[in-house]
Design a protein around this motif. Sequence first.
Motif, PDB file in Angstrom:
ATOM      1  N   ARG A  32       0.844  -1.201   0.000  1.00 33.64           N
ATOM      2  CA  ARG A  32       0.000   0.000   0.000  1.00 33.64           C
ATOM      3  C   ARG A  32       0.879   1.252   0.000  1.00 33.64           C
ATOM      4  O   ARG A  32       1.916   1.287   0.638  1.00 33.64           O
ATOM      5  N   SER A  33       0.385   2.259  -0.678  1.00 35.01           N
ATOM      6  CA  SER A  33       1.037   3.554  -0.566  1.00 35.01           C
ATOM      7  C   SER A  33       0.442   4.255   0.651  1.00 35.01           C
ATOM      8  O   SER A  33      -0.641   3.911   1.114  1.00 35.01           O
ATOM      9  N   GLU A  34       1.177   5.226   1.171  1.00 39.61           N
ATOM     10  CA  GLU A  34       0.692   5.999   2.311  1.00 39.61           C
ATOM     11  C   GLU A  34       0.378   7.413   1.831  1.00 39.61           C
ATOM     12  O   GLU A  34       1.236   8.087   1.281  1.00 39.61           O
ATOM     13  N   ASP A  35      -0.860   7.815   2.043  1.00 39.56           N
ATOM     14  CA  ASP A  35      -1.300   9.142   1.644  1.00 39.56           C
ATOM     15  C   ASP A  35      -1.717   9.939   2.874  1.00 39.56           C
ATOM     16  O   ASP A  35      -2.110   9.371   3.887  1.00 39.56           O
ATOM     17  N   GLU A  36      -1.618  11.250   2.751  1.00 38.95           N
ATOM     18  CA  GLU A  36      -2.057  12.141   3.825  1.00 38.95           C
ATOM     19  C   GLU A  36      -3.011  13.175   3.230  1.00 38.95           C
ATOM     20  O   GLU A  36      -2.725  13.771   2.199  1.00 38.95           O
ATOM     21  N   ARG A  37      -4.153  13.349   3.880  1.00 41.58           N
ATOM     22  CA  ARG A  37      -5.108  14.360   3.435  1.00 41.58           C
ATOM     23  C   ARG A  37      -4.748  15.678   4.119  1.00 41.58           C
ATOM     24  O   ARG A  37      -4.576  15.742   5.327  1.00 41.58           O
ATOM     25  N   LYS A  38      -4.655  16.729   3.312  1.00 41.91           N
ATOM     26  CA  LYS A  38      -4.345  18.057   3.833  1.00 41.91           C
ATOM     27  C   LYS A  38      -5.370  19.051   3.307  1.00 41.91           C
ATOM     28  O   LYS A  38      -6.123  18.754   2.380  1.00 41.91           O
ATOM     29  N   SER A  39      -5.367  20.219   3.888  1.00 44.18           N
ATOM     30  CA  SER A  39      -6.238  21.280   3.393  1.00 44.18           C
ATOM     31  C   SER A  39      -5.491  22.607   3.474  1.00 44.18           C
ATOM     32  O   SER A  39      -4.554  22.764   4.253  1.00 44.18           O
ATOM     33  N   VAL A  40      -5.925  23.514   2.654  1.00 41.31           N
ATOM     34  CA  VAL A  40      -5.331  24.846   2.630  1.00 41.31           C
ATOM     35  C   VAL A  40      -6.459  25.860   2.475  1.00 41.31           C
ATOM     36  O   VAL A  40      -7.440  25.611   1.788  1.00 41.31           O
ATOM     37  N   ARG A  41      -6.335  26.975   3.168  1.00 42.63           N
ATOM     38  CA  ARG A  41      -7.330  28.035   3.077  1.00 42.63           C
ATOM     39  C   ARG A  41      -7.137  28.803   1.772  1.00 42.63           C
ATOM     40  O   ARG A  41      -6.021  29.112   1.368  1.00 42.63           O
ATOM     41  N   ILE A  42      -8.239  29.100   1.111  1.00 45.61           N
ATOM     42  CA  ILE A  42      -8.198  29.845  -0.147  1.00 45.61           C
ATOM     43  C   ILE A  42      -7.738  31.277   0.144  1.00 45.61           C
ATOM     44  O   ILE A  42      -8.192  31.913   1.101  1.00 45.61           O
ATOM     45  N   LYS A  43      -6.840  31.790  -0.672  1.00 43.85           N
ATOM     46  CA  LYS A  43      -6.336  33.162  -0.545  1.00 43.85           C
ATOM     47  C   LYS A  43      -6.823  33.975  -1.742  1.00 43.85           C
ATOM     48  O   LYS A  43      -7.064  33.446  -2.811  1.00 43.85           O
ATOM     49  N   TYR A  44      -6.965  35.267  -1.550  1.00 41.13           N
ATOM     50  CA  TYR A  44      -7.543  36.133  -2.571  1.00 41.13           C
ATOM     51  C   TYR A  44      -6.532  37.190  -3.006  1.00 41.13           C
ATOM     52  O   TYR A  44      -5.825  37.761  -2.182  1.00 41.13           O
ATOM     53  N   LEU A  45      -6.492  37.447  -4.305  1.00 41.61           N
ATOM     54  CA  LEU A  45      -5.638  38.477  -4.878  1.00 41.61           C
ATOM     55  C   LEU A  45      -6.507  39.426  -5.697  1.00 41.61           C
ATOM     56  O   LEU A  45      -7.483  38.987  -6.313  1.00 41.61           O
ATOM     57  N   ALA A  46      -6.144  40.687  -5.710  1.00 35.33           N
ATOM     58  CA  ALA A  46      -6.914  41.664  -6.488  1.00 35.33           C
ATOM     59  C   ALA A  46      -6.026  42.830  -6.875  1.00 35.33           C
ATOM     60  O   ALA A  46      -4.972  43.063  -6.278  1.00 35.33           O
ATOM     61  N   GLU A  47      -6.462  43.556  -7.855  1.00 30.05           N
ATOM     62  CA  GLU A  47      -5.828  44.804  -8.287  1.00 30.05           C
ATOM     63  C   GLU A  47      -6.954  45.805  -8.438  1.00 30.05           C
ATOM     64  O   GLU A  47      -7.818  45.649  -9.297  1.00 30.05           O
ATOM     65  N   ARG A  48      -7.003  46.801  -7.587  1.00 30.39           N
ATOM     66  CA  ARG A  48      -8.078  47.789  -7.628  1.00 30.39           C
ATOM     67  C   ARG A  48      -7.650  48.974  -8.480  1.00 30.39           C
ATOM     68  O   ARG A  48      -6.573  49.531  -8.299  1.00 30.39           O
ATOM     69  N   ARG A  49      -8.514  49.379  -9.397  1.00 29.91           N
ATOM     70  CA  ARG A  49      -8.271  50.515 -10.278  1.00 29.91           C
ATOM     71  C   ARG A  49      -9.489  51.425 -10.263  1.00 29.91           C
ATOM     72  O   ARG A  49     -10.598  50.973  -9.983  1.00 29.91           O
ATOM     73  N   GLU A  50      -9.286  52.683 -10.581  1.00 30.84           N
ATOM     74  CA  GLU A  50     -10.386  53.643 -10.646  1.00 30.84           C
ATOM     75  C   GLU A  50     -10.268  54.489 -11.902  1.00 30.84           C
ATOM     76  O   GLU A  50      -9.168  54.762 -12.370  1.00 30.84           O
ATOM     77  N   VAL A  51     -11.416  54.897 -12.400  1.00 33.48           N
ATOM     78  CA  VAL A  51     -11.492  55.841 -13.511  1.00 33.48           C
ATOM     79  C   VAL A  51     -12.537  56.873 -13.122  1.00 33.48           C
ATOM     80  O   VAL A  51     -13.626  56.522 -12.672  1.00 33.48           O
ATOM     81  N   THR A  52     -12.198  58.134 -13.275  1.00 34.91           N
ATOM     82  CA  THR A  52     -13.181  59.172 -12.930  1.00 34.91           C
ATOM     83  C   THR A  52     -14.308  59.173 -13.960  1.00 34.91           C
ATOM     84  O   THR A  52     -14.137  58.725 -15.102  1.00 34.91           O
ATOM     85  N   ASP A  53     -15.442  59.687 -13.550  1.00 38.26           N
ATOM     86  CA  ASP A  53     -16.574  59.779 -14.473  1.00 38.26           C
ATOM     87  C   ASP A  53     -16.220  60.636 -15.686  1.00 38.26           C
ATOM     88  O   ASP A  53     -16.578  60.310 -16.820  1.00 38.26           O
ATOM     89  N   VAL A  54     -15.498  61.737 -15.450  1.00 41.14           N
ATOM     90  CA  VAL A  54     -15.131  62.630 -16.546  1.00 41.14           C
ATOM     91  C   VAL A  54     -14.246  61.903 -17.554  1.00 41.14           C
ATOM     92  O   VAL A  54     -14.485  61.947 -18.759  1.00 41.14           O
ATOM     93  N   ALA A  55     -13.233  61.191 -17.051  1.00 40.82           N
ATOM     94  CA  ALA A  55     -12.330  60.473 -17.957  1.00 40.82           C
ATOM     95  C   ALA A  55     -13.086  59.406 -18.740  1.00 40.82           C
ATOM     96  O   ALA A  55     -12.823  59.187 -19.927  1.00 40.82           O
ATOM     97  N   ALA A  56     -14.033  58.737 -18.077  1.00 41.82           N
ATOM     98  CA  ALA A  56     -14.815  57.706 -18.750  1.00 41.82           C
ATOM     99  C   ALA A  56     -15.728  58.291 -19.821  1.00 41.82           C
ATOM    100  O   ALA A  56     -15.955  57.666 -20.860  1.00 41.82           O
ATOM    101  N   MET A  57     -16.217  59.491 -19.604  1.00 48.69           N
ATOM    102  CA  MET A  57     -17.188  60.075 -20.535  1.00 48.69           C
ATOM    103  C   MET A  57     -16.553  60.803 -21.702  1.00 48.69           C
ATOM    104  O   MET A  57     -17.054  60.734 -22.826  1.00 48.69           O
ATOM    105  N   VAL A  58     -15.431  61.499 -21.468  1.00 44.62           N
ATOM    106  CA  VAL A  58     -14.883  62.330 -22.532  1.00 44.62           C
ATOM    107  C   VAL A  58     -13.665  61.733 -23.218  1.00 44.62           C
ATOM    108  O   VAL A  58     -13.152  62.300 -24.166  1.00 44.62           O
TER     109      VAL A  58
END
Length: 169
Positions: free
Chosen positions: A32-58
Amino acid sequence: MTQTLHEYIVEQEHGADLDPFFAEGSVPGTNRSEDERKSVRIKYLAERREVTDVAAMVGIVGVDKNALARETKKGTVRLLAKTERMIFHADSSVNPLAFDGIFKQIEDAAPQNVTDLQGSAPTPDLLGEMLGEMCADPNYADPDAIYVEPRIHAELIRQATAHGRHDQL
């Protein structure tokens, strides 16, 4: 995604080194092979960006007509670059919100697999030696790629070309 934990299996042992021979009419030993069950907590990555209303419109952000689409595209590229870097270098002991990258995982789980060249570039001979150790008993690894940063890749190409290999590009 419905869970904040990811479970996975780690193979600890391929099985015992049992004698493969057995007599006619009998049954070989069970392994038999020996296996181990493990777990890891999900991590989150993001990149936040903004555009002004004026820049978006004109459309004052250059040749792109849609400022929001442009900023979304730029943010996606930056997030992908950060993600790629973190896959290798992230360390949850430095930032508890981060996952552990490949380097940290190897250092923690298999420190004998870490070779510090102290700034020197690896050689094809050294890589061959390391791969031989990984593939031999008891590891039986089956590597299909070696990941290095572009400067190390260029140095390995230079060394291989100097020894008559011209298909490394």
